[in-house]
Design a protein around this motif. Structure first.
Motif, PDB file in Angstrom:
ATOM      1  N   VAL A   1      34.617  32.739  38.194  1.00 25.05           N
ATOM      2  CA  VAL A   1      33.597  33.782  38.163  1.00 25.05           C
ATOM      3  C   VAL A   1      34.078  34.908  37.255  1.00 25.05           C
ATOM      4  O   VAL A   1      35.274  35.162  37.131  1.00 25.05           O
ATOM      5  CB  VAL A   1      33.292  34.330  39.575  1.00 25.05           C
ATOM      6  N   SER A   2      33.118  35.587  36.623  1.00 24.75           N
ATOM      7  CA  SER A   2      33.469  36.685  35.720  1.00 24.75           C
ATOM      8  C   SER A   2      32.307  37.667  35.654  1.00 24.75           C
ATOM      9  O   SER A   2      31.157  37.256  35.437  1.00 24.75           O
ATOM     10  CB  SER A   2      33.784  36.147  34.320  1.00 24.75           C
ATOM     11  N   HIS A   3      32.604  38.947  35.906  1.00 24.01           N
ATOM     12  CA  HIS A   3      31.626  40.017  35.808  1.00 24.01           C
ATOM     13  C   HIS A   3      30.325  39.698  36.540  1.00 24.01           C
ATOM     14  O   HIS A   3      29.223  39.819  36.006  1.00 24.01           O
ATOM     15  CB  HIS A   3      31.341  40.344  34.336  1.00 24.01           C
ATOM     16  N   GLY A   4      30.487  39.272  37.777  1.00 23.40           N
ATOM     17  CA  GLY A   4      29.332  39.077  38.649  1.00 23.40           C
ATOM     18  C   GLY A   4      28.614  37.760  38.529  1.00 23.40           C
ATOM     19  O   GLY A   4      27.576  37.566  39.167  1.00 23.40           O
ATOM     20  N   GLU A   5      29.163  36.827  37.721  1.00 20.98           N
ATOM     21  CA  GLU A   5      28.479  35.546  37.534  1.00 20.98           C
ATOM     22  C   GLU A   5      29.462  34.379  37.666  1.00 20.98           C
ATOM     23  O   GLU A   5      30.659  34.519  37.404  1.00 20.98           O
ATOM     24  CB  GLU A   5      27.831  35.476  36.147  1.00 20.98           C
ATOM     25  N   VAL A   6      28.912  33.244  38.061  1.00 17.80           N
ATOM     26  CA  VAL A   6      29.684  32.010  38.036  1.00 17.80           C
ATOM     27  C   VAL A   6      29.562  31.447  36.617  1.00 17.80           C
ATOM     28  O   VAL A   6      28.473  31.038  36.208  1.00 17.80           O
ATOM     29  CB  VAL A   6      29.152  30.986  39.057  1.00 17.80           C
ATOM     30  N   ILE A   7      30.667  31.473  35.887  1.00 15.27           N
ATOM     31  CA  ILE A   7      30.591  30.988  34.504  1.00 15.27           C
ATOM     32  C   ILE A   7      31.030  29.543  34.369  1.00 15.27           C
ATOM     33  O   ILE A   7      30.795  28.898  33.342  1.00 15.27           O
ATOM     34  CB  ILE A   7      31.433  31.866  33.554  1.00 15.27           C
ATOM     35  N   PHE A   8      31.663  29.014  35.441  1.00 15.51           N
ATOM     36  CA  PHE A   8      32.089  27.619  35.364  1.00 15.51           C
ATOM     37  C   PHE A   8      32.284  27.073  36.774  1.00 15.51           C
ATOM     38  O   PHE A   8      32.882  27.715  37.626  1.00 15.51           O
ATOM     39  CB  PHE A   8      33.401  27.495  34.590  1.00 15.51           C
TER      40      PHE A   8
ATOM     41  N   MET B   1      33.036  29.009  47.430  1.00 13.01           N
ATOM     42  CA  MET B   1      34.193  29.879  47.270  1.00 13.01           C
ATOM     43  C   MET B   1      33.984  30.850  46.109  1.00 13.01           C
ATOM     44  O   MET B   1      34.526  31.961  46.110  1.00 13.01           O
ATOM     45  CB  MET B   1      35.458  29.059  47.071  1.00 13.01           C
ATOM     46  N   ALA B   2      33.160  30.464  45.134  1.00 12.26           N
ATOM     47  CA  ALA B   2      32.810  31.383  44.045  1.00 12.26           C
ATOM     48  C   ALA B   2      32.035  32.576  44.601  1.00 12.26           C
ATOM     49  O   ALA B   2      32.239  33.725  44.187  1.00 12.26           O
ATOM     50  CB  ALA B   2      31.991  30.652  42.985  1.00 12.26           C
ATOM     51  N   LYS B   3      31.149  32.327  45.560  1.00 14.11           N
ATOM     52  CA  LYS B   3      30.391  33.422  46.192  1.00 14.11           C
ATOM     53  C   LYS B   3      31.333  34.368  46.936  1.00 14.11           C
ATOM     54  O   LYS B   3      31.161  35.591  46.894  1.00 14.11           O
ATOM     55  CB  LYS B   3      29.353  32.848  47.152  1.00 14.11           C
TER      56      LYS B   3
ATOM     57  N   PRO C   1      41.113  41.625  39.806  1.00 21.33           N
ATOM     58  CA  PRO C   1      40.077  42.661  39.966  1.00 21.33           C
ATOM     59  C   PRO C   1      39.845  43.494  38.721  1.00 21.33           C
ATOM     60  O   PRO C   1      38.694  43.834  38.408  1.00 21.33           O
ATOM     61  CB  PRO C   1      40.631  43.522  41.116  1.00 21.33           C
ATOM     62  N   GLU C   2      40.899  43.853  37.980  1.00 16.25           N
ATOM     63  CA  GLU C   2      40.715  44.701  36.803  1.00 16.25           C
ATOM     64  C   GLU C   2      39.900  44.014  35.722  1.00 16.25           C
ATOM     65  O   GLU C   2      39.291  44.672  34.871  1.00 16.25           O
ATOM     66  CB  GLU C   2      42.069  45.137  36.237  1.00 16.25           C
ATOM     67  N   GLU C   3      39.857  42.683  35.739  1.00 17.90           N
ATOM     68  CA  GLU C   3      39.064  41.928  34.766  1.00 17.90           C
ATOM     69  C   GLU C   3      37.785  41.372  35.385  1.00 17.90           C
ATOM     70  O   GLU C   3      37.004  40.708  34.699  1.00 17.90           O
ATOM     71  CB  GLU C   3      39.892  40.760  34.212  1.00 17.90           C
ATOM     72  N   GLU C   4      37.595  41.605  36.688  1.00 17.54           N
ATOM     73  CA  GLU C   4      36.442  41.081  37.438  1.00 17.54           C
ATOM     74  C   GLU C   4      36.342  39.563  37.316  1.00 17.54           C
ATOM     75  O   GLU C   4      35.256  38.990  37.154  1.00 17.54           O
ATOM     76  CB  GLU C   4      35.139  41.730  36.955  1.00 17.54           C
ATOM     77  N   VAL C   5      37.501  38.916  37.421  1.00 18.63           N
ATOM     78  CA  VAL C   5      37.582  37.465  37.253  1.00 18.63           C
ATOM     79  C   VAL C   5      38.187  36.838  38.508  1.00 18.63           C
ATOM     80  O   VAL C   5      39.121  37.376  39.105  1.00 18.63           O
ATOM     81  CB  VAL C   5      38.432  37.088  36.025  1.00 18.63           C
ATOM     82  N   GLY C   6      37.608  35.707  38.913  1.00 14.54           N
ATOM     83  CA  GLY C   6      38.144  34.950  40.035  1.00 14.54           C
ATOM     84  C   GLY C   6      38.267  33.484  39.675  1.00 14.54           C
ATOM     85  O   GLY C   6      37.499  32.944  38.863  1.00 14.54           O
ATOM     86  N   PHE C   7      39.252  32.826  40.268  1.00 17.10           N
ATOM     87  CA  PHE C   7      39.567  31.426  39.962  1.00 17.10           C
ATOM     88  C   PHE C   7      39.800  30.689  41.269  1.00 17.10           C
ATOM     89  O   PHE C   7      40.550  31.162  42.137  1.00 17.10           O
ATOM     90  CB  PHE C   7      40.823  31.391  39.086  1.00 17.10           C
TER      91      PHE C   7
END
Length: 642
Positions: free
Chosen positions: A52-59, A269-271, A342-348
């Motif tokens: 996820v990145s900046h509020g969206e699931v990108i992959f 888990m992305a949510k 968090p500083e990049e608004e990215v989750g994996f």
């Protein structure tokens, strides 16, 4: 799970790198390349991942097959994976929801919330000394002081399940460290926190998670229930292990709920990740206040200022200058990692079955290096501190995980896994052998050592770049690393080298003597000769020694049989299958029998010299037999074999 810790003492210059844009197309190409390579190399049967990145699931994508027989591909939306200890993040989220409501305080004695009592005493080696009360903060930071078990954590039988209220009462481990003093990862501590959620909220734990987290985030393909609810049962991925050229199917694994029973999909888990990266909010629904999320991203426990520690439920790390908040999870078959930047608004998020402990961390490290790279000038090696050589010598020895059992037979397993062996070279540098790799460390301040290896060296919860020494609750030298693991120095008589030397020597001599006596008796019988004992006492001494040999032989056969690692589950069967009543009774009879007979044999060894049983060689042999029997009995006693 793998981290790179930048130390101000190291002369490292960071320059502006040219990171590749976190673009959905590029991310898919990147993951297809690296994951397919891992699948090919390690024979991973199924895997799921989401970013996820900046509020969206990108992959979000699945790899391999959820069911090889039906050739069902992994669906990132619906295919469920067991996420193991990553489940703990949901438990801590529930706790913090109750904190927000004023129903729970992190620094209050947990007995205020429980309907049974946890003693405020140290229960190790019969000390029973008073200690400070355990708080929820201790549970959250893995510092409650509980011992931990390596067996009976997992099961493949639904019959092993007991209600959480029964589990926390009947399976309570002993308190072996003063709360707040030693970091030792604790599954029971998290289960206790989950039970507090249950007691305070008034509803079962799994139901609470469903009503207060899943429903708010639209996580329709997630559950803590075991076995799975009917609506989700067909969506569960089947775990496999590649053995001798084929994928062997494993069974569904059962374990205690709050610490690790959750099943989920990559998109669910992305949510969950998006909610944390957006201040507790997901599509207008809040599971936590923004200030609570920021609190959970603040580190509350670090074993040493030089080490990365534990936030409120998250493990902290630093990779390429980015602060990472994450939690790994592992079952016998599944491996999982959730990491937030968090500083990049990215989750994996990633989960798979049939791989190994380091797969997920390696893939995440490659992800960080590609999309959040930093060009680094190779750091120059730190200069050793003054008198490093003299200080280093005091740290030489064998260190056992403090996440282990101290009071049950599980303690013996600490001799075979998780050991760090520390030695010193001619120049005073520490050599630490950990997970089969030896690294050279230089002291950068008294008691703090930096890894000189140019390659990343893995630890269970970090990159093993720094180790620091202190003292545990019992006055022993303690080695500390990143995350929730610490290691205490073993005394010479409890080291694996000494223990196994005594164990193997005792077994060889006792069973060898039994074999010798058997062959001797057979030869005399074939020759038709009769050997008469000189007295009734000598006859009883010989019979008892023979009986001791038989008992020891039975113990060895049983030990080797139960100790064989199952090729699919990766643990001895005794660790996840309830032993039969016959096996339990046999273990008790054999172990207690060996100890009781050893005492009698010792007495007869003295009588043999006083009354002149046998010739000199016979008396010496019997005395040595008695001594080795006593040594075996001491090992049984010290390592809680009986």
């Amino acid at each position: 799970m793998l981290s790179f810790l930048l130390h101000p003492i190291i002369n490292t210059k960071l320059a502006s790198a040219s990171p590749i844009k976190l673009d959905a197309t590029d991310v898919e190409e990147f993951f297809d390349t690296i994951i397919n390579a891992q699948i090919e190399e390690i024979n991973i049967p199924n895997l799921t991942v989401s970013v996820v990145s900046h509020g969206e699931v990108i992959f979000a994508k699945g790899y391999g097959y959820a069911d090889y027989e039906a050739m069902t591909p992994v669906d990132p939306e619906k295919t469920l994976f067991r996420i193991g200890s990553t489940s703990k993040l949901l438990t801590w989220t529930a706790i913090m929801q109750l904190v927000e409501q004023g129903k729970v305080d992190l620094d209050t004695d947990i007995n205020e919330y429980l309907d049974f009592e946890i003693p405020n005493t140290l229960e190790y080696k019969g000390w029973n000394s008073q200690v400070a009360p355990i708080t929820i903060r201790h549970l959250m930071s893995h510092t409650p002081g509980f011992e931990d078990y390596m067996t009976d954590v997992f099961s493949i039988s639904e019959d092993s399940l007991i209600p959480l209220s029964q589990y926390v009462r009947e399976q309570r481990p002993m308190i072996v460290f003063a709360p707040g003093e030693v970091t030792a990862y604790s599954n029971y501590g998290t289960n206790l926190a989950g039970y507090i959620v249950e007691v305070v909220s008034g509803i079962p734990f799994a139901q609470y998670i469903e009503e207060n987290i899943y429903q708010q985030l639209g996580m329709e393909n997630s559950t803590f229930h075991q076995p799975l609810p009917n609506r989700l049962a067909d969506q569960m991925s089947i775990p496999y292990r590649y053995v001798d050229g084929e994928f062997l199917k494993a069974k569904f694994e059962f374990f205690s709920e709050p610490a690790g029973s959750m099943s989920s999909s990559a998109l669910d888990m992305a949510k969950f990740m998006l909610a944390y990266l957006q201040g507790g909010n997901y599509k207008g629904e809040k599971i936590l206040k923004e200030e609570t999320v920021q609190r959970m991203f603040s580190e509350q426990e670090s074993q040493h200022p030089r080490l990365k520690g534990i936030a409120h439920g998250f493990m902290t790390a630093n990779m390429n200058g980015k602060e990472i908040f994450q939690h790994a999870g592992g079952t016998m078959l599944y491996g999982t990692l959730l990491s937030l930047i968090p500083e990049e608004e990215v989750g994996f998020f990633i989960s798979h079955s049939g791989g190994n402990h380091f797969v997920n961390g390696d893939i995440f490290a490659a992800f960080i290096d590609r999309y959040f790279s930093s060009e680094k000038v190779a750091p120059s090696a730190p200069e050793p501190t003054v008198n490093m050589e003299q200080r280093s010598k005091q740290f030489v020895g064998e260190y056992y995980q403090n996440r282990r059992s101290f009071t049950t037979v599980d303690a013996f397993l600490s001799l075979m896994m998780g050991i760090i062996r520390v030695s010193v070279d001619d120049e005073g540098y520490l050599l630490a052998n950990h997970l089969g790799v030896t690294n050279r460390f230089v002291e950068v301040e008294p008691g703090v050592y930096y890894n000189l290896s140019e390659e990343r060296s893995d630890d269970y919860w970090g990159d093993f770049s720094t180790i620091a020494f202190g003292t545990d609750s019992h006055g022993r030298t303690m080695l500390m690393t990143d995350g929730p693991m610490s290691y205490s120095k073993a005394a010479w008589y409890e080291s694996s080298g000494f223990t196994f030397l005594m164990l193997i020597s005792s077994l060889l001599f006792i069973i060898g003597s039994l074999l010798y006596w058997g062959i001797k008796a057979f030869v005399h019988k074939k020759r038709g000769t009769i050997v008469l004992e000189v007295s009734e006492g000598s006859r009883w001494a010989s019979r008892l020694a023979t009986f001791q040999g038989v008992l020891t032989f039975i113990f060895l056969v049983n030990f080797l049989g139960n100790g064989q690692t199952d090729p699919v589950y990766g643990l001895p069967k005794s660790a996840f299958i309830e032993p039969s009543s016959f096996s339990v009774i046999l273990d008790i009879i054999v172990s207690y029998g060996i100890v009781l007979v050893a005492g009698t044999v010792l007495v007869f060894s003295v009588i043999a010299w006083v009354k002149g049983y046998w010739k000199l060689a016979g008396k010496l042999h019997y005395t040595m037999f008695a001594m080795f029997s006593a040594a075996l009995s001491w090992i049984f006693y010290y390592w809680n074999v009986f």
